[in-house]
Scaffold this motif. Structure first.
Motif, PDB file in Angstrom:
ATOM      1  N   SER A   1       0.867  -1.235   0.097  1.00  7.83           N
ATOM      2  CA  SER A   1      -0.102  -0.059   0.106  1.00  7.83           C
ATOM      3  C   SER A   1       0.968   1.184   0.143  1.00  7.83           C
ATOM      4  CB  SER A   1      -1.107  -0.129   1.157  1.00  7.83           C
ATOM      5  OG  SER A   1      -0.153  -0.184   2.358  1.00  7.83           O
ATOM      6  N   GLN A   2       1.949   1.086   0.805  1.00  5.60           N
ATOM      7  CA  GLN A   2       2.785   2.419   0.782  1.00  5.60           C
ATOM      8  C   GLN A   2       3.154   2.724  -0.798  1.00  5.60           C
ATOM      9  OE1 GLN A   2       6.521   1.782   3.000  1.00  5.60           O
ATOM     10  NE2 GLN A   2       7.335   3.776   2.451  1.00  5.60           N
ATOM     11  N   MET A   3       3.630   1.499  -1.555  1.00  5.48           N
ATOM     12  CA  MET A   3       4.179   1.786  -2.763  1.00  5.48           C
ATOM     13  C   MET A   3       3.107   2.202  -3.831  1.00  5.48           C
ATOM     14  SD  MET A   3       7.585   1.456  -2.845  1.00  5.48           S
ATOM     15  CE  MET A   3       7.963   1.077  -4.174  1.00  5.48           C
ATOM     16  N   MET A   4       1.882   1.855  -3.646  1.00  7.30           N
ATOM     17  CA  MET A   4       0.722   2.045  -4.322  1.00  7.30           C
ATOM     18  C   MET A   4       0.395   3.649  -4.221  1.00  7.30           C
ATOM     19  SD  MET A   4      -1.070  -1.497  -3.944  1.00  7.30           S
ATOM     20  CE  MET A   4      -2.459  -1.401  -4.996  1.00  7.30           C
ATOM     21  N   LEU A   5       0.511   3.828  -2.955  1.00  8.42           N
ATOM     22  CA  LEU A   5       0.016   5.189  -2.443  1.00  8.42           C
ATOM     23  C   LEU A   5       1.134   6.248  -3.327  1.00  8.42           C
ATOM     24  CD1 LEU A   5      -1.365   5.090   1.016  1.00  8.42           C
ATOM     25  CD2 LEU A   5      -2.458   6.018  -0.983  1.00  8.42           C
ATOM     26  N   TYR A   6       2.370   5.965  -3.191  1.00  8.94           N
ATOM     27  CA  TYR A   6       3.530   6.615  -3.875  1.00  8.94           C
ATOM     28  C   TYR A   6       3.346   6.644  -5.381  1.00  8.94           C
ATOM     29  CZ  TYR A   6       6.451   6.638   0.233  1.00  8.94           C
ATOM     30  OH  TYR A   6       7.273   6.857   1.370  1.00  8.94           O
ATOM     31  N   ALA A   7       2.771   5.718  -5.839  1.00 15.23           N
ATOM     32  CA  ALA A   7       2.353   5.722  -7.463  1.00 15.23           C
ATOM     33  C   ALA A   7       1.409   6.660  -7.729  1.00 15.23           C
ATOM     34  CB  ALA A   7       2.124   4.208  -7.928  1.00 15.23           C
ATOM     35  N   LEU A   8       0.281   6.608  -6.927  1.00 14.04           N
ATOM     36  CA  LEU A   8      -0.929   7.467  -7.231  1.00 14.04           C
ATOM     37  C   LEU A   8      -0.684   8.911  -7.026  1.00 14.04           C
ATOM     38  CD1 LEU A   8      -3.709   5.613  -4.941  1.00 14.04           C
ATOM     39  CD2 LEU A   8      -3.571   6.092  -7.557  1.00 14.04           C
ATOM     40  N   GLY A   9       0.272   9.200  -5.958  1.00 16.28           N
ATOM     41  CA  GLY A   9       0.841  10.520  -5.890  1.00 16.28           C
ATOM     42  C   GLY A   9       1.748  11.015  -6.943  1.00 16.28           C
TER      43      GLY A   9
END
Length: 394
Positions: free
Chosen positions: A153-161
Protein backbone atom coordinates in the motif's frame (compact mmCIF):
# COMPACT_ATOMS: atom_id res chain seq x y z
CA UNK A 1 15.77 19.33 6.90
CA UNK A 2 13.43 17.19 8.99
CA UNK A 3 9.90 16.86 7.68
CA UNK A 4 6.87 16.03 9.78
CA UNK A 5 4.93 12.90 8.97
CA UNK A 6 1.40 13.09 7.64
CA UNK A 7 -1.39 11.65 9.77
CA UNK A 8 -2.29 9.32 6.89
CA UNK A 9 1.23 8.81 5.58
CA UNK A 10 1.82 6.14 2.91
CA UNK A 11 4.44 4.52 5.17
CA UNK A 12 1.81 3.80 7.85
CA UNK A 13 -0.99 3.00 5.41
CA UNK A 14 -0.84 -0.76 6.05
CA UNK A 15 -2.01 0.06 9.58
CA UNK A 16 -4.59 2.78 9.02
CA UNK A 17 -6.18 0.99 6.06
CA UNK A 18 -6.90 -2.03 8.28
CA UNK A 19 -7.44 -0.26 11.62
CA UNK A 20 -8.85 3.18 10.76
CA UNK A 21 -9.18 4.63 14.32
CA UNK A 22 -5.49 3.95 14.98
CA UNK A 23 -4.45 7.01 12.96
CA UNK A 24 -5.97 9.50 15.42
CA UNK A 25 -5.16 7.30 18.42
CA UNK A 26 -1.46 7.34 17.46
CA UNK A 27 -1.43 11.15 17.65
CA UNK A 28 -1.37 10.88 21.45
CA UNK A 29 2.06 9.26 21.41
CA UNK A 30 5.38 10.98 20.64
CA UNK A 31 7.22 9.88 17.52
CA UNK A 32 10.49 8.56 18.98
CA UNK A 33 12.81 7.21 16.30
CA UNK A 34 14.63 3.94 16.97
CA UNK A 35 18.30 3.23 16.27
CA UNK A 36 17.15 1.07 13.35
CA UNK A 37 15.27 4.02 11.88
CA UNK A 38 18.28 6.30 12.33
CA UNK A 39 20.53 3.75 10.64
CA UNK A 40 18.01 3.52 7.81
CA UNK A 41 18.11 7.30 7.39
CA UNK A 42 21.90 7.21 6.99
CA UNK A 43 21.74 4.33 4.50
CA UNK A 44 19.04 6.15 2.50
CA UNK A 45 21.19 9.26 2.35
CA UNK A 46 24.17 7.25 1.05
CA UNK A 47 21.96 5.54 -1.55
CA UNK A 48 20.53 8.87 -2.65
CA UNK A 49 24.01 10.40 -2.93
CA UNK A 50 25.21 7.58 -5.18
CA UNK A 51 22.09 7.71 -7.34
CA UNK A 52 22.21 11.49 -7.59
CA UNK A 53 25.84 11.41 -8.71
CA UNK A 54 25.08 8.80 -11.39
CA UNK A 55 21.75 10.05 -12.72
CA UNK A 56 21.51 13.75 -12.02
CA UNK A 57 25.01 15.18 -11.50
CA UNK A 58 27.09 17.11 -12.01
CA UNK A 59 29.00 16.27 -8.84
CA UNK A 60 32.77 16.45 -8.71
CA UNK A 61 34.86 13.80 -6.94
CA UNK A 62 35.76 16.19 -4.13
CA UNK A 63 32.18 17.17 -3.36
CA UNK A 64 31.05 13.54 -3.55
CA UNK A 65 33.85 12.28 -1.29
CA UNK A 66 33.29 15.06 1.23
CA UNK A 67 29.57 14.32 1.48
CA UNK A 68 30.16 10.56 1.70
CA UNK A 69 32.77 11.07 4.42
CA UNK A 70 30.30 13.21 6.35
CA UNK A 71 27.64 10.48 6.18
CA UNK A 72 30.10 7.79 7.25
CA UNK A 73 30.98 9.85 10.31
CA UNK A 74 27.43 9.38 11.59
CA UNK A 75 27.40 7.05 14.64
CA UNK A 76 24.67 4.96 13.00
CA UNK A 77 26.76 4.26 9.88
CA UNK A 78 27.80 0.66 9.28
CA UNK A 79 30.25 -0.62 6.66
CA UNK A 80 27.62 -3.02 5.30
CA UNK A 81 25.73 0.05 4.02
CA UNK A 82 28.40 0.53 1.34
CA UNK A 83 27.62 -2.73 -0.39
CA UNK A 84 23.86 -2.53 0.25
CA UNK A 85 23.58 0.89 -1.39
CA UNK A 86 25.74 -0.33 -4.30
CA UNK A 87 23.13 -3.05 -4.88
CA UNK A 88 20.46 -0.36 -4.83
CA UNK A 89 22.38 1.71 -7.40
CA UNK A 90 23.01 -1.37 -9.56
CA UNK A 91 19.29 -2.08 -9.67
CA UNK A 92 18.49 1.52 -10.63
CA UNK A 93 21.07 1.33 -13.42
CA UNK A 94 19.68 -1.95 -14.78
CA UNK A 95 16.12 -0.64 -14.63
CA UNK A 96 17.10 2.54 -16.49
CA UNK A 97 18.72 0.43 -19.21
CA UNK A 98 15.43 -1.42 -19.74
CA UNK A 99 13.93 1.75 -21.26
CA UNK A 100 14.32 2.38 -24.99
CA UNK A 101 15.67 5.86 -24.18
CA UNK A 102 17.03 7.38 -20.96
CA UNK A 103 14.03 7.69 -18.60
CA UNK A 104 13.06 10.68 -16.52
CA UNK A 105 14.49 10.12 -13.03
CA UNK A 106 13.41 11.84 -9.81
CA UNK A 107 15.06 11.16 -6.45
CA UNK A 108 13.58 11.73 -2.99
CA UNK A 109 10.47 13.27 -4.55
CA UNK A 110 7.66 14.54 -2.38
CA UNK A 111 4.47 12.89 -3.58
CA UNK A 112 1.10 14.27 -2.56
CA UNK A 113 -1.68 11.71 -2.09
CA UNK A 114 -4.20 14.09 -0.52
CA UNK A 115 -6.59 13.67 -3.47
CA UNK A 116 -7.15 10.13 -2.17
CA UNK A 117 -6.31 10.34 1.55
CA UNK A 118 -6.75 13.69 3.38
CA UNK A 119 -3.41 15.38 4.00
CA UNK A 120 -1.41 12.36 2.87
CA UNK A 121 2.10 12.80 1.47
CA UNK A 122 5.43 11.02 1.51
CA UNK A 123 8.82 10.83 -0.18
CA UNK A 124 9.55 8.27 -2.88
CA UNK A 125 13.19 7.18 -3.03
CA UNK A 126 13.25 6.96 -6.82
CA UNK A 127 10.75 7.44 -9.63
CA UNK A 128 11.45 6.60 -13.28
CA UNK A 129 9.17 7.31 -16.22
CA UNK A 130 9.18 6.54 -19.90
CA UNK A 131 7.95 3.99 -22.47
CA UNK A 132 4.47 4.15 -20.94
CA UNK A 133 5.81 3.02 -17.56
CA UNK A 134 5.82 4.63 -14.15
CA UNK A 135 8.38 2.93 -11.89
CA UNK A 136 8.48 3.56 -8.14
CA UNK A 137 11.50 2.16 -6.31
CA UNK A 138 11.94 2.05 -2.55
CA UNK A 139 15.15 1.16 -0.68
CA UNK A 140 14.77 -0.75 2.59
CA UNK A 141 17.83 -1.06 4.82
CA UNK A 142 16.30 -3.37 7.42
CA UNK A 143 17.00 -7.08 7.74
CA UNK A 144 14.41 -8.20 10.30
CA UNK A 145 11.18 -7.90 8.33
CA UNK A 146 11.25 -8.75 4.59
CA UNK A 147 9.02 -6.33 2.66
CA UNK A 148 7.06 -7.47 -0.40
CA UNK A 149 6.26 -5.30 -3.41
CA UNK A 150 3.02 -7.06 -4.28
CA UNK A 151 -0.02 -5.14 -3.02
CA UNK A 152 2.28 -2.88 -1.01
CA UNK A 153 0.00 0.00 0.00
CA UNK A 154 2.89 2.41 0.67
CA UNK A 155 4.26 1.91 -2.83
CA UNK A 156 0.83 2.05 -4.44
CA UNK A 157 0.09 5.35 -2.72
CA UNK A 158 3.46 6.70 -3.89
CA UNK A 159 2.47 5.71 -7.43
CA UNK A 160 -0.91 7.47 -7.10
CA UNK A 161 0.89 10.57 -5.81
CA UNK A 162 3.40 10.42 -8.67
CA UNK A 163 0.59 10.18 -11.22
CA UNK A 164 -1.04 13.22 -9.66
CA UNK A 165 2.19 15.20 -10.17
CA UNK A 166 3.29 14.00 -13.60
CA UNK A 167 0.05 12.98 -15.34
CA UNK A 168 -0.46 16.57 -16.62
CA UNK A 169 2.87 16.16 -18.45
CA UNK A 170 2.67 12.52 -19.57
CA UNK A 171 -1.09 12.37 -19.95
CA UNK A 172 -2.54 8.89 -20.50
CA UNK A 173 0.74 7.45 -21.80
CA UNK A 174 1.67 6.00 -18.40
CA UNK A 175 -0.31 2.77 -18.52
CA UNK A 176 1.91 0.34 -16.58
CA UNK A 177 2.86 0.75 -12.92
CA UNK A 178 6.07 -0.97 -11.84
CA UNK A 179 6.75 -1.19 -8.09
CA UNK A 180 10.10 -2.39 -6.71
CA UNK A 181 11.47 -2.92 -3.22
CA UNK A 182 15.26 -3.12 -2.96
CA UNK A 183 16.09 -4.75 0.39
CA UNK A 184 19.68 -6.06 0.18
CA UNK A 185 19.68 -7.41 3.74
CA UNK A 186 16.43 -9.36 3.42
CA UNK A 187 15.76 -10.97 0.07
CA UNK A 188 17.17 -8.49 -2.44
CA UNK A 189 14.80 -7.08 -5.08
CA UNK A 190 11.03 -7.68 -5.10
CA UNK A 191 8.99 -6.40 -8.07
CA UNK A 192 5.31 -6.18 -8.94
CA UNK A 193 3.41 -4.71 -11.85
CA UNK A 194 -0.17 -3.62 -12.26
CA UNK A 195 -2.13 -1.47 -14.67
CA UNK A 196 -2.84 2.19 -14.10
CA UNK A 197 -6.55 1.34 -14.21
CA UNK A 198 -6.20 -1.24 -11.41
CA UNK A 199 -4.17 1.20 -9.30
CA UNK A 200 -6.71 3.99 -9.76
CA UNK A 201 -9.60 1.66 -8.94
CA UNK A 202 -7.82 0.53 -5.74
CA UNK A 203 -7.35 4.15 -4.74
CA UNK A 204 -11.01 5.01 -5.24
CA UNK A 205 -12.65 1.82 -3.95
CA UNK A 206 -10.31 0.85 -1.11
CA UNK A 207 -8.23 3.80 0.02
CA UNK A 208 -10.65 6.72 -0.22
CA UNK A 209 -13.43 5.35 2.07
CA UNK A 210 -10.94 3.96 4.61
CA UNK A 211 -8.91 7.19 4.61
CA UNK A 212 -12.01 9.25 5.30
CA UNK A 213 -12.83 7.08 8.31
CA UNK A 214 -9.23 7.26 9.50
CA UNK A 215 -9.13 11.04 9.18
CA UNK A 216 -12.21 11.32 11.38
CA UNK A 217 -10.93 8.72 13.85
CA UNK A 218 -13.87 6.49 13.09
CA UNK A 219 -14.26 2.82 12.26
CA UNK A 220 -13.47 -0.37 14.13
CA UNK A 221 -10.25 -1.18 15.93
CA UNK A 222 -8.86 -4.28 14.23
CA UNK A 223 -5.67 -5.75 15.78
CA UNK A 224 -3.35 -7.57 13.38
CA UNK A 225 0.24 -7.78 12.21
CA UNK A 226 0.04 -4.04 11.43
CA UNK A 227 0.11 -3.39 15.20
CA UNK A 228 3.89 -3.95 15.10
CA UNK A 229 4.62 -0.35 14.16
CA UNK A 230 1.72 1.35 15.91
CA UNK A 231 2.72 3.92 18.58
CA UNK A 232 -0.26 2.79 20.67
CA UNK A 233 0.60 -0.92 20.51
CA UNK A 234 1.37 -1.23 24.24
CA UNK A 235 -1.77 0.56 25.44
CA UNK A 236 -4.39 -0.49 22.86
CA UNK A 237 -7.33 -2.13 24.64
CA UNK A 238 -8.59 -3.79 21.44
CA UNK A 239 -5.25 -5.56 21.03
CA UNK A 240 -5.29 -6.58 24.69
CA UNK A 241 -8.85 -7.91 24.43
CA UNK A 242 -7.98 -10.03 21.40
CA UNK A 243 -4.79 -11.45 22.88
CA UNK A 244 -6.15 -12.08 26.36
CA UNK A 245 -8.89 -14.17 24.77
CA UNK A 246 -6.20 -16.84 24.62
CA UNK A 247 -7.08 -17.53 28.27
CA UNK A 248 -10.00 -19.64 27.12
CA UNK A 249 -7.27 -22.22 26.43
CA UNK A 250 -6.29 -22.43 30.11
CA UNK A 251 -3.75 -25.14 30.73
CA UNK A 252 -3.48 -25.73 26.99
CA UNK A 253 -6.92 -27.36 26.75
CA UNK A 254 -9.94 -25.44 25.36
CA UNK A 255 -12.70 -25.38 27.99
CA UNK A 256 -15.41 -26.24 25.48
CA UNK A 257 -13.76 -29.44 24.18
CA UNK A 258 -15.11 -32.68 25.57
CA UNK A 259 -14.89 -36.41 24.89
CA UNK A 260 -17.71 -38.55 26.28
CA UNK A 261 -18.80 -35.69 28.50
CA UNK A 262 -15.29 -35.09 29.85
CA UNK A 263 -12.58 -32.70 28.84
CA UNK A 264 -10.23 -34.14 26.25
CA UNK A 265 -6.78 -34.63 27.79
CA UNK A 266 -4.78 -33.74 24.67
CA UNK A 267 -4.93 -31.08 21.98
CA UNK A 268 -5.19 -32.14 18.36
CA UNK A 269 -2.57 -30.97 15.86
CA UNK A 270 -5.09 -28.51 14.41
CA UNK A 271 -5.74 -27.04 17.85
CA UNK A 272 -2.01 -26.71 18.52
CA UNK A 273 -1.70 -24.78 15.28
CA UNK A 274 -4.55 -22.50 16.34
CA UNK A 275 -3.03 -21.80 19.75
CA UNK A 276 0.41 -21.18 18.23
CA UNK A 277 -1.05 -18.70 15.74
CA UNK A 278 -2.57 -16.71 18.58
CA UNK A 279 0.46 -17.08 20.86
CA UNK A 280 2.82 -15.51 18.30
CA UNK A 281 0.91 -12.24 18.57
CA UNK A 282 0.70 -12.67 22.34
CA UNK A 283 4.47 -13.06 22.59
CA UNK A 284 5.03 -9.86 20.58
CA UNK A 285 2.50 -8.00 22.73
CA UNK A 286 4.15 -9.08 25.99
CA UNK A 287 7.51 -7.86 24.63
CA UNK A 288 5.95 -4.48 23.80
CA UNK A 289 4.42 -4.27 27.29
CA UNK A 290 7.76 -5.04 28.95
CA UNK A 291 9.57 -2.40 26.91
CA UNK A 292 6.96 0.21 27.83
CA UNK A 293 6.88 -0.79 31.51
CA UNK A 294 10.67 -0.54 31.86
CA UNK A 295 10.69 2.85 30.15
CA UNK A 296 7.90 4.10 32.42
CA UNK A 297 9.62 2.84 35.58
CA UNK A 298 12.90 4.53 34.61
CA UNK A 299 10.94 7.78 34.26
CA UNK A 300 9.67 7.45 37.83
CA UNK A 301 6.21 6.05 37.10
CA UNK A 302 4.76 3.05 38.92
CA UNK A 303 3.76 -0.21 37.23
CA UNK A 304 1.76 -2.39 39.62
CA UNK A 305 3.67 -5.52 40.59
CA UNK A 306 6.86 -4.61 38.72
CA UNK A 307 10.11 -2.74 39.36
CA UNK A 308 13.33 -1.94 37.52
CA UNK A 309 16.57 -3.47 38.78
CA UNK A 310 20.16 -3.44 37.67
CA UNK A 311 20.79 -6.25 35.22
CA UNK A 312 23.84 -8.44 34.96
CA UNK A 313 26.90 -6.30 34.28
CA UNK A 314 30.01 -7.13 32.27
CA UNK A 315 33.67 -7.08 33.28
CA UNK A 316 36.53 -5.49 31.37
CA UNK A 317 40.21 -4.73 31.94
CA UNK A 318 40.90 -1.33 33.48
CA UNK A 319 44.06 -1.05 31.37
CA UNK A 320 44.52 -4.04 29.08
CA UNK A 321 48.24 -3.51 28.35
CA UNK A 322 49.13 -3.07 32.02
CA UNK A 323 46.84 -5.94 33.11
CA UNK A 324 48.46 -8.38 30.64
CA UNK A 325 51.96 -7.36 31.78
CA UNK A 326 51.11 -8.00 35.44
CA UNK A 327 49.34 -11.28 34.62
CA UNK A 328 52.47 -12.57 32.86
CA UNK A 329 54.60 -11.54 35.84
CA UNK A 330 52.21 -13.57 38.00
CA UNK A 331 52.76 -16.67 35.88
CA UNK A 332 49.91 -16.51 33.36
CA UNK A 333 51.19 -17.69 29.96
CA UNK A 334 50.98 -15.17 27.12
CA UNK A 335 49.24 -17.74 24.92
CA UNK A 336 46.28 -17.70 27.34
CA UNK A 337 45.87 -13.93 27.00
CA UNK A 338 45.21 -13.80 23.27
CA UNK A 339 42.71 -15.64 21.12
CA UNK A 340 43.27 -16.34 17.46
CA UNK A 341 40.30 -17.61 15.51
CA UNK A 342 39.52 -17.83 11.80
CA UNK A 343 37.15 -15.32 10.25
CA UNK A 344 33.78 -16.79 9.33
CA UNK A 345 32.41 -16.50 5.80
CA UNK A 346 29.76 -14.04 7.02
CA UNK A 347 32.18 -11.82 8.97
CA UNK A 348 34.71 -11.64 6.12
CA UNK A 349 31.94 -10.79 3.65
CA UNK A 350 30.78 -8.00 5.94
CA UNK A 351 34.33 -6.64 6.23
CA UNK A 352 35.12 -6.79 2.50
CA UNK A 353 31.65 -6.04 1.12
CA UNK A 354 29.68 -8.52 -1.03
CA UNK A 355 31.25 -7.58 -4.36
CA UNK A 356 34.88 -7.76 -3.17
CA UNK A 357 34.15 -10.93 -1.21
CA UNK A 358 32.56 -12.62 -4.23
CA UNK A 359 35.69 -11.93 -6.29
CA UNK A 360 38.19 -12.96 -3.60
CA UNK A 361 36.39 -16.02 -2.24
CA UNK A 362 34.86 -17.47 -5.40
CA UNK A 363 34.78 -21.28 -5.16
CA UNK A 364 36.19 -21.30 -1.62
CA UNK A 365 33.02 -21.63 0.46
CA UNK A 366 29.90 -23.77 0.60
CA UNK A 367 26.48 -23.35 2.11
CA UNK A 368 24.99 -26.04 4.30
CA UNK A 369 21.21 -26.35 4.68
CA UNK A 370 19.72 -24.42 7.57
CA UNK A 371 18.00 -26.03 10.52
CA UNK A 372 14.22 -26.43 10.29
CA UNK A 373 12.35 -23.41 11.63
CA UNK A 374 8.70 -22.97 12.51
CA UNK A 375 6.95 -20.15 10.59
CA UNK A 376 3.32 -19.24 9.76
CA UNK A 377 1.74 -20.91 6.73
CA UNK A 378 1.76 -17.68 4.69
CA UNK A 379 5.59 -17.47 4.79
CA UNK A 380 6.80 -17.50 1.16
CA UNK A 381 9.70 -19.93 1.72
CA UNK A 382 9.18 -23.52 0.47
CA UNK A 383 8.39 -26.20 3.07
CA UNK A 384 11.38 -27.93 4.70
CA UNK A 385 12.29 -31.25 3.07
CA UNK A 386 14.15 -33.54 5.45
CA UNK A 387 15.27 -35.91 2.69
CA UNK A 388 16.72 -33.07 0.61
CA UNK A 389 18.73 -31.84 3.61
CA UNK A 390 20.11 -35.33 4.31
CA UNK A 391 21.21 -35.98 0.75
CA UNK A 392 23.03 -32.69 0.09
CA UNK A 393 25.95 -33.26 -2.29
CA UNK A 394 29.36 -33.37 -0.62
Amino acid sequence: MAETHALLSPSSSHRWLHCTPSARLAEQFPNTGSDYAKAGTVAHAIGELKARKYFLGPMGPKAYSARLKQLKADPHYDKSMDNATEQYLDYLKSLALSFSAPPFVALESRVDCSHIAPGSFGRADCIMMGDGRLCVIDYKNGAGVPVEAENNSQMMLYALGALQVWAPIYGDTLEEIHLAIVQPNAGGVKEWRLSREALTRWGEDTVRPQAQLADRGEGEFRPGDWCRFCPAKSHCSARAEKLLALEEHKGGVPENRAVSGEKAPLLTDDEIGEVLSRAVDLEAWVKDLKEYALSALLKGRKIAGWKAVEGRGSRDWQNQEEAFRVLQERGVAQALLWERKPASVASLEKSLGKKAFAEAAQGLWEKSPGKPALVPQEDKRPPYQAAKAVFQPV
